[in-house]
Scaffold this motif. Structure first.
Motif, mmCIF file in Angstrom:
data_model
loop_
_atom_site.group_PDB
_atom_site.id
_atom_site.type_symbol
_atom_site.label_atom_id
_atom_site.label_comp_id
_atom_site.label_asym_id
_atom_site.label_seq_id
_atom_site.Cartn_x
_atom_site.Cartn_y
_atom_site.Cartn_z
ATOM 1 N N VAL A 185 34.714 30.510 -5.500
ATOM 2 C CA VAL A 185 34.950 31.612 -6.425
ATOM 3 C C VAL A 185 36.064 31.233 -7.407
ATOM 4 O O VAL A 185 37.090 30.675 -7.016
ATOM 5 C CB VAL A 185 35.337 32.895 -5.659
ATOM 6 N N GLY A 186 35.854 31.532 -8.683
ATOM 7 C CA GLY A 186 36.862 31.245 -9.701
ATOM 8 C C GLY A 186 36.385 30.209 -10.705
ATOM 9 O O GLY A 186 35.195 29.844 -10.729
ATOM 10 N N PHE A 187 37.288 29.729 -11.516
ATOM 11 C CA PHE A 187 36.936 28.758 -12.547
ATOM 12 C C PHE A 187 36.601 27.408 -11.935
ATOM 13 O O PHE A 187 37.300 26.923 -11.050
ATOM 14 C CB PHE A 187 38.090 28.582 -13.551
ATOM 15 N N ASP A 188 35.523 26.816 -12.421
ATOM 16 C CA ASP A 188 35.195 25.443 -12.077
ATOM 17 C C ASP A 188 36.212 24.539 -12.773
ATOM 18 O O ASP A 188 36.333 24.554 -14.004
ATOM 19 C CB ASP A 188 33.781 25.109 -12.555
ATOM 20 N N THR A 189 36.940 23.742 -12.005
ATOM 21 C CA THR A 189 38.016 22.942 -12.590
ATOM 22 C C THR A 189 37.493 21.827 -13.488
ATOM 23 O O THR A 189 38.232 21.306 -14.328
ATOM 24 C CB THR A 189 38.870 22.309 -11.470
ATOM 25 N N THR A 197 32.389 35.408 -9.980
ATOM 26 C CA THR A 197 33.452 36.374 -10.258
ATOM 27 C C THR A 197 32.889 37.754 -10.593
ATOM 28 O O THR A 197 33.634 38.729 -10.615
ATOM 29 C CB THR A 197 34.324 35.897 -11.428
ATOM 30 N N PHE A 198 31.594 37.814 -10.920
ATOM 31 C CA PHE A 198 30.919 39.078 -11.260
ATOM 32 C C PHE A 198 31.648 39.800 -12.395
ATOM 33 O O PHE A 198 31.734 41.034 -12.413
ATOM 34 C CB PHE A 198 30.814 39.982 -10.032
ATOM 35 N N GLY A 206 40.281 32.453 -8.397
ATOM 36 C CA GLY A 206 39.775 32.256 -7.052
ATOM 37 C C GLY A 206 40.334 33.255 -6.058
ATOM 38 O O GLY A 206 41.122 34.150 -6.412
ATOM 39 N N VAL A 207 39.936 33.116 -4.819
ATOM 40 C CA VAL A 207 40.410 33.982 -3.735
ATOM 41 C C VAL A 207 41.660 33.351 -3.132
ATOM 42 O O VAL A 207 41.617 32.240 -2.609
ATOM 43 C CB VAL A 207 39.332 34.161 -2.654
#
Length: 504
Positions: A185-189, A197-198, A206-207
């Motif tokens: 979850v979150g930005f792909d680095t 993230t909906f 991320g979480v």
């Protein structure tokens, strides 16, 4: 070289030992134990909070205070983990597995005593290794690139097999996969786009690990206590908690190999940048279970499980400072904050620090040894006090856990999003445990997922998309072989246990 080392140690002793420094390290250790014992207040937060107080202190005094806090907070996390099934820090997650069942059996004080002695031994060994082997160990860690870190993460994920019971092996894998999914979850680095993230901006980063941990282990426990109207009746009697807190010589002798092995594992894991006490405790717990003649007893409340986790996570303190002091590379988030403390005092970590300011470097290392002694004395004095928390009725205990869970989750980033995540993971923890899904693999997936993903992408970029890079580099290949051997060994052990039960 040996003569120079002895001279530097003597210089460190002379520069460190003073009543002021001993007082400051005592304050740091005491505050660290309190911070570690309070769910949600992490080691990193505690060090960051105290860094401003070192501005007016000498470099040695300031670092000694921060080192004592670092050391004390790692041990402090075991107190709430053992007594309340609520890890005070992420490093104490594995301590819950056997520490809390010991409390349920009326052996809470015994579990605290084992944790204290194991923490002391692990901390001393970690500091001694830091003192004697820092340069060669740091140069070895420097040889690790992205392929090696990916294989380290893969090796760590194989622990899921050992953390799952025979009857719930599939559930253990599913829980681990769920943890890995949460880690995405979150930005792909690499690509730079948000995933899963909906449309919620609060999930772009991320979480966060700490809210997830608090939810799974702390808030879920509060919910379970609410669902048990007579749960206070299950609290062990006071007399059963206070007697024979410290382990006997016979008990210490029986776990001597576990203590030594876990301390070495913790130091090695601490040296690797990016790894931390949470990973070390899981690895050591898994290895203790694999090497045990009674692996089926782990998780039921045995001293080996508590010793393995606590010796390892305290040894990480010394190990994490190896790359920090010799290379300027923080081993984990806590040592990254310590790096800020060094820079504030005009000290630039690296090989030249050992030659330019040996009084500070070796004085700091000596302070860690002293911090462990102070921690042991304070822990010993508190062994008959800590278990009394079990006498608090649930109508008081549950609101306290909820308040600390909410406050701790919010304090990480001053974000109500983290509080929401904590609440969600609390409900998830209750539901999963109701259906006998283990929670430890979820934590392992969340911790190792980002490490594995980043290292995988970096490795493929280096090799132009070729997976051969993982098998053509010696260290990476050895780690891959260890991963395969780890899986086969764990599966063989479980198969052997099933045969023994069938033939019994």
């Amino acid at each position: 070289m040996g003569i120079n080392l002895l001279q530097n140690i003597a210089l460190g002793v002379v520069s460190f030992f003073s009543l002021t420094n001993l007082f400051l390290i005592g304050i740091g250790t005491f505050c660290g134990i309190i911070i570690g014992a309070m769910p949600g207040l992490s080691t990193t937060m505690g060090i960051a909070l105290f860094v401003p107080f070192t501005f007016s202190l000498s470099p040695i005094a300031g670092l000694a205070m921060l080192g004592g806090l670092y050391n004390g907070s790692v041990y402090g996390g075991s107190i709430s983990a053992i007594l309340l099934r609520t890890p005070g820090t992420a490093a104490s997650c594995a301590t819950v597995f056997d520490g809390y069942p010991m409390t349920q059996k009326g052996q809470g004080a015994k579990a605290l005593g084992i944790a204290l002695v194991s923490s002391f031994i692990g901390g001393i060994l970690g500091a001694v290794i830091l003192l004697s082997l820092a340069p060669p160990l740091a140069s070895f860690a420097l040889s690790f690139g992205p392929p090696e870190y990916f294989m380290v993460a893969v090796l760590g994920l194989t622990i899921i097999i050992s953390l799952s019971d025979d009857k719930s092996l599939i559930k253990g894998f599913l829980a681990g996969a769920f943890g890995l999914l949460i880690a995405t979850v979150g930005f792909d680095t690499i690509e730079g786009f948000p995933r899963f993230t909906f449309g919620n901006v609060g999930l772009y980063d991320g979480v966060s690990l700490v809210p997830a941990l608090i939810g799974l282990f702390s808030f879920s426990q509060a919910l379970r206590l609410c669902l048990k109207p007579d749960s206070r009746n299950a609290v062990p009697a006071k007399s059963n908690l206070i007697g024979n807190a410290l382990p006997s010589w016979t008990e210490l002798h029986s776990i001597r190999k576990t203590l030594l092995r876990s301390s070495i594992i913790g130091t090695i894991v601490g040296i690797l940048p990016g790894a931390g006490a949470d990973i070390a405790s899981f690895v050591s717990y898994s290895e203790a279970k694999r090497k045990s003649d009674r692996p089926e007893t782990f998780g039921t409340g045995i001293i080996e499980g508590v010793a393995a986790s606590e010796a390892s996570n305290n040894a990480v303190v010394g190990g994490s400072l190896v790359p920090l002091l010799t290379l300027g590379i923080p081993g984990n988030s806590a040592s990254a904050v310590l790096l800020g403390g060094l820079l504030i005092h005009g000290l630039n970590p690296g090989p030249m620090l050992f030659t330019g300011r040996p009084d500070v470097v070796y004085g700091f290392i000596m302070s860690l040894l002293v911090a462990n002694v102070i921690m042991f004395v304070m822990g010993l004095a508190g062994l008959k006090i800590f278990p009394q928390v079990l006498r608090v009725p649930n109508k008081i205990l549950v609101p306290l856990i909820i308040v600390f869970s909410v406050a701790g989750s919010y304090a990480i980033q001053n974000s109500f999003m983290d509080v929401s995540l904590m609440l969600v993971f609390g409900v998830i923890g209750v539901v999963l445990e109701h259906f006998n899904f283990p929670l430890a693999p979820i934590v392992l997936g969340i911790i190792l997922g980002p490490i594995a993903e980043d290292a995988l992408w970096q490795s493929l970029i280096i090799s132009n998309g070729s997976y051969a890079i993982f098998f053509t580099r010696p260290i990476s290949l050895v780690l891959f072989a260890l991963s395969v051997a780890s899986v086969l060994y764990a599966l063989f052990n479980k198969y052997k246990q099933q045969l023994l039960r069938r033939n019994a």
